[in-house]
Scaffold this motif. Sequence first.
Motif, PDB file in Angstrom:
ATOM      1  N   ASN A 195       7.264  10.322  -0.597  1.00 46.38           N
ATOM      2  CA  ASN A 195       6.311   9.280  -0.958  1.00 46.38           C
ATOM      3  C   ASN A 195       5.046   9.500  -0.136  1.00 46.38           C
ATOM      4  O   ASN A 195       5.101   9.717   1.075  1.00 46.38           O
ATOM      5  N   GLY A 204       2.532   7.541   0.805  1.00 45.22           N
ATOM      6  CA  GLY A 204       2.221   6.567   1.839  1.00 45.22           C
ATOM      7  C   GLY A 204       3.101   6.718   3.061  1.00 45.22           C
ATOM      8  O   GLY A 204       2.645   6.540   4.196  1.00 45.22           O
ATOM      9  N   SER A 229       2.817   1.587   6.160  1.00 49.87           N
ATOM     10  CA  SER A 229       1.946   2.483   5.408  1.00 49.87           C
ATOM     11  C   SER A 229       2.527   2.771   4.026  1.00 49.87           C
ATOM     12  O   SER A 229       1.799   2.786   3.024  1.00 49.87           O
ATOM     13  N   ASP A 266       1.104   1.896  -0.272  1.00 48.60           N
ATOM     14  CA  ASP A 266       0.824   3.022  -1.167  1.00 48.60           C
ATOM     15  C   ASP A 266       0.883   2.627  -2.644  1.00 48.60           C
ATOM     16  O   ASP A 266      -0.143   2.421  -3.297  1.00 48.60           O
ATOM     17  N   CYS A 267       2.072   2.513  -3.187  1.00 46.94           N
ATOM     18  CA  CYS A 267       2.267   2.408  -4.636  1.00 46.94           C
ATOM     19  C   CYS A 267       1.569   1.233  -5.320  1.00 46.94           C
ATOM     20  O   CYS A 267       1.118   1.384  -6.466  1.00 46.94           O
ATOM     21  N   LEU A 307      -1.362  10.413  -5.429  1.00 48.18           N
ATOM     22  CA  LEU A 307      -2.102  10.003  -4.239  1.00 48.18           C
ATOM     23  C   LEU A 307      -2.710  11.230  -3.572  1.00 48.18           C
ATOM     24  O   LEU A 307      -2.007  12.188  -3.261  1.00 48.18           O
ATOM     25  N   LEU A 366      -4.987   8.631   1.866  1.00 47.59           N
ATOM     26  CA  LEU A 366      -4.722   7.244   2.261  1.00 47.59           C
ATOM     27  C   LEU A 366      -5.251   7.019   3.671  1.00 47.59           C
ATOM     28  O   LEU A 366      -4.935   7.774   4.594  1.00 47.59           O
ATOM     29  N   ALA A 387      -7.129   3.853  -0.739  1.00 45.00           N
ATOM     30  CA  ALA A 387      -6.472   5.038  -1.285  1.00 45.00           C
ATOM     31  C   ALA A 387      -7.327   5.700  -2.351  1.00 45.00           C
ATOM     32  O   ALA A 387      -8.056   5.030  -3.095  1.00 45.00           O
ATOM     33  N   TRP A 407      -6.741   7.999  -5.616  1.00 41.94           N
ATOM     34  CA  TRP A 407      -5.781   8.500  -6.594  1.00 41.94           C
ATOM     35  C   TRP A 407      -6.500   9.438  -7.556  1.00 41.94           C
ATOM     36  O   TRP A 407      -7.629   9.156  -7.973  1.00 41.94           O
TER      37      TRP A 407
END
Length: 234
Positions: free
Chosen positions: A15, A17, A152, A156-157, A172, A175, A222, A224
Amino acid sequence: MTIAARFCGPASSSNGGYFAGLVATLASRTLAVRLLKPPPLDTELAVRELADGALQVVQGEEPIGEAHPALLELDVPPAPDYLQAVEASRRYAGFRYHRFPSCFVCGVRRVRGDGLRIFAGPMPERGVVAAPWVPDASLDLGDGKVRAEFMSAALDCPGYYAVAADDRMMLLAELTAHVHRRVHIGEACTVVAWAIGSSGRKHEAGTAIFDGEGELCGKARALWIEPRAPPASA
């Protein structure tokens, strides 16, 4: 540094993040962490110190990510009520279709105590997506509070769901997260995310975590990116 398979985003890589948070714990300042390659799971990664406080994560000689000191400037919207976030999560797009259902943060196939299960759904009247989050004991640093890298990860998501309402493919790329206060295990938290802006294939999102009293505990910005479409066959 090794990333356990539990902390996957896509099934075969970390992941983003969580990876960014793990790298950020190696520094005493806020870092902008850029992902250059999907971080592999259960694989030893080396961290190199570069000039001016920068870090580079490598697998052998192949760069996986890099981090640079950053100043995080972000206008954070007010926290919705926890029960409003619960209601918003019922509209989570991932319940209909999920590209990465085993994701540690937002995957619908992860059970409580294994994944974070942060299911951010839209609140159109506020222009955000929101989700409730009650951290479980497996995230404990040992002091009754959530480890910074999991804070963190939680940031993220939700950002994806703020900028990809149509479920388009995005990954991503970078970040920048700052943890003001690590939340307590078992605390009723609220996570929100909102779109900042878009340019072509690039989309920026902000995310924030609030504690049970509505106090801001962490925030992130973030980037993307939509992958390039494959060239059309002749």
